[in-house]
Design a protein around this motif. Structure first.
Motif, short mmCIF file in Angstrom:
data_model
loop_
_atom_site.label_atom_id
_atom_site.label_comp_id
_atom_site.label_asym_id
_atom_site.label_seq_id
_atom_site.Cartn_x
_atom_site.Cartn_y
_atom_site.Cartn_z
N VAL A 189 -1.44 9.81 -1.15
CA VAL A 189 -0.88 9.42 0.27
C VAL A 189 -1.31 7.96 0.41
CG1 VAL A 189 -1.63 9.52 2.70
CG2 VAL A 189 -1.38 11.62 1.36
N SER A 190 -2.45 7.51 -0.02
CA SER A 190 -2.66 5.96 -0.37
C SER A 190 -1.42 5.23 -1.03
CB SER A 190 -3.76 5.73 -1.04
OG SER A 190 -4.40 4.35 -1.06
N GLY A 191 -0.93 5.63 -2.17
CA GLY A 191 0.26 5.20 -2.81
C GLY A 191 1.65 5.11 -2.01
N LEU A 192 1.69 6.06 -1.03
CA LEU A 192 2.88 6.06 -0.13
C LEU A 192 2.75 5.04 0.98
CD1 LEU A 192 3.32 9.84 0.57
CD2 LEU A 192 4.88 8.29 -0.55
N LYS A 193 1.18 4.80 1.07
CA LYS A 193 1.22 3.62 2.16
C LYS A 193 1.38 2.21 1.65
CE LYS A 193 -2.34 5.96 5.06
NZ LYS A 193 -3.73 6.03 5.66
N VAL A 194 0.89 2.09 0.54
CA VAL A 194 1.08 0.80 -0.23
C VAL A 194 2.59 0.62 -0.63
CG1 VAL A 194 0.77 -0.46 -2.16
CG2 VAL A 194 -1.36 0.76 -0.94
N GLY A 195 3.28 1.93 -0.97
CA GLY A 195 4.65 1.46 -1.58
C GLY A 195 5.64 1.42 -0.37
N TRP A 196 5.28 2.05 0.84
CA TRP A 196 6.09 1.96 2.06
C TRP A 196 6.12 0.35 2.52
CZ3 TRP A 196 9.43 1.73 5.90
CH2 TRP A 196 8.76 1.23 7.11
N ALA A 197 4.79 -0.26 2.55
CA ALA A 197 4.54 -1.54 2.91
C ALA A 197 5.24 -2.60 2.21
CB ALA A 197 2.84 -1.90 3.03
N ARG A 198 5.20 -2.37 0.79
CA ARG A 198 5.86 -3.37 -0.26
C ARG A 198 7.30 -3.15 -0.15
NH1 ARG A 198 2.48 -4.07 -5.75
NH2 ARG A 198 4.37 -5.19 -6.06
N ALA A 199 7.88 -2.02 -0.11
CA ALA A 199 9.20 -1.76 -0.07
C ALA A 199 9.86 -2.41 1.48
CB ALA A 199 9.62 -0.31 0.15
N TRP A 200 9.08 -2.29 2.56
CA TRP A 200 9.60 -2.65 3.78
C TRP A 200 9.63 -4.08 3.69
CZ3 TRP A 200 12.68 -1.88 7.28
CH2 TRP A 200 12.50 -2.38 8.64
N ARG A 201 8.76 -4.88 2.92
CA ARG A 201 8.51 -6.43 2.78
C ARG A 201 9.62 -6.75 2.19
NH1 ARG A 201 2.85 -5.52 3.06
NH2 ARG A 201 2.94 -5.88 0.78
N GLY A 202 9.97 -6.26 0.83
CA GLY A 202 10.82 -6.43 -0.14
C GLY A 202 12.28 -6.26 0.46
N LEU A 203 12.34 -5.34 1.02
CA LEU A 203 13.61 -5.07 1.74
C LEU A 203 14.27 -6.44 2.77
CD1 LEU A 203 16.07 -3.17 2.57
CD2 LEU A 203 14.98 -2.51 4.46
N LEU A 204 13.17 -6.61 3.45
CA LEU A 204 13.49 -7.70 4.65
C LEU A 204 13.69 -9.20 3.67
CD1 LEU A 204 11.19 -6.63 7.24
CD2 LEU A 204 13.49 -6.60 7.30
N SER A 205 12.74 -9.40 3.00
CA SER A 205 12.97 -10.65 1.93
C SER A 205 14.23 -10.71 1.29
CB SER A 205 11.82 -10.61 0.97
OG SER A 205 10.51 -10.43 1.61
N ALA A 206 14.71 -9.51 0.60
CA ALA A 206 15.86 -9.84 0.09
C ALA A 206 17.02 -10.04 0.98
CB ALA A 206 16.05 -8.40 -0.75
N GLU A 207 16.99 -9.28 2.20
CA GLU A 207 18.30 -9.34 3.11
C GLU A 207 18.23 -10.83 3.58
OE1 GLU A 207 18.70 -4.98 4.62
OE2 GLU A 207 17.61 -6.14 5.71
#
Length: 268
Positions: A189-207
């Motif tokens: 669950v902790s990994g899901l939280k970290v993964g979601w946060a990094r994915a969200w930031r990475g998505l917006l940065s790339a866009e």
């Protein structure tokens, strides 16, 4: 302090903090302390509220913000799903094979240190500018921290649990599924939280760095607002990003945590 009073206290503290921030923002916006650019840098809350509605009704170039949000969430969910599945696969194989563990541990240590934005030029050169590039960066953002958390969770499982499972006839995949995964739930669950946060930031940065015209996302919308000096619309979009993040955090991840690790007494 019982649980109900604690929740009331937490809600009140957060509400007061948010209201105080809004009052400070409105004061700065109305006072003009930033000079001629004050209204541009700090639009009033009323202007941001109007822009918030306008983003969804009018959008940009006839495209509503709903379309941008839908495109971003589609790419995000694709990348998250692939990243999580690969993380479980790599972590599981690492527990089955000592050789694979050593190799996987090295790969995770190397690639977890590489920001997705740094890989962007290489990925664009290889694959071109297309939505799949953003999905790749989301997978990259999720895979390594998620794999690290899951692997750490597996390694933290008490040996007595593993031996008990083996005595029951579990081995290989059945041992992973019956012992390692339940015992490492808090890490997962902790990994899901970290993964979601990094994915969200990475998505917006790339866009924001390169917008895909065939699949415009929220990051591209923010960049368009900045380019056209529509700062109220830009701030309103940032509010949308925060709302989406809070919905995922408290509407998806927190219930998962309550129904698993907290319910089972693995955390407070």
């Amino acid at each position: 302090m019982n649980e109900k009073n604690r929740q009331i206290h937490a809600f009140a503290a957060r509400a007061v903090f948010v209201i105080l921030l809004l009052l400070i923002w409105e004061y700065v916006a109305k006072s003009g302390m930033m000079g001629e650019k004050s209204e541009l840098i700090f639009p009033s809350l009323e202007a941001i509220g109007d822009a918030f509605i306008r983003n969804f009704v009018q959008g940009y170039a006839g495209i509503s913000l709903w379309i941008y949000i839908g495109n971003s969430m589609k790419l995000l969910l694709e990348g998250l799903l692939i990243g999580v599945v690969l993380a479980f696969l790599l972590s599981g194989l690492s527990m089955v094979s000592k050789t694979f563990y050593e190799i996987c541990n090295l790969v995770i240590s190397v690639f977890d240190l590489l920001p997705g934005v740094a890989l962007l030029p290489v990925v664009i050169i290889i694959f071109g500018v297309k939505p799949g590039v953003i999905v790749f960066l989301v997978v990259h953002a999720v895979l390594w921290p998620m794999s690290r958390n899951v692997l750490d969770g597996f390694l933290a499982v008490p040996r007595i649990y593993v031996e008990a499972g083996m005595n029951m006839g579990l081995k290989g995949i059945s041992l992973l599924w019956g012992v390692y995964f339940p015992a490492a739930t808090s890490y997962i669950v902790s990994g899901l939280k970290v993964g979601w946060a990094r994915a969200w930031r990475g998505l917006l940065s790339a866009e924001m760095i390169f917008g895909v015209a065939s699949c415009p996302g929220i990051g591209l919308f923010i960049n368009q607002m900045r380019t056209n000096m529509n700062n109220a619309e830009m701030y309103a979009t940032l509010v949308v990003i925060i709302i989406i993040g809070l919905v995922v955090q408290y509407g998806v991840l927190s219930p998962i945590e309550k129904c698993t690790v907290k319910k089972w007494g693995m955390s407070r």
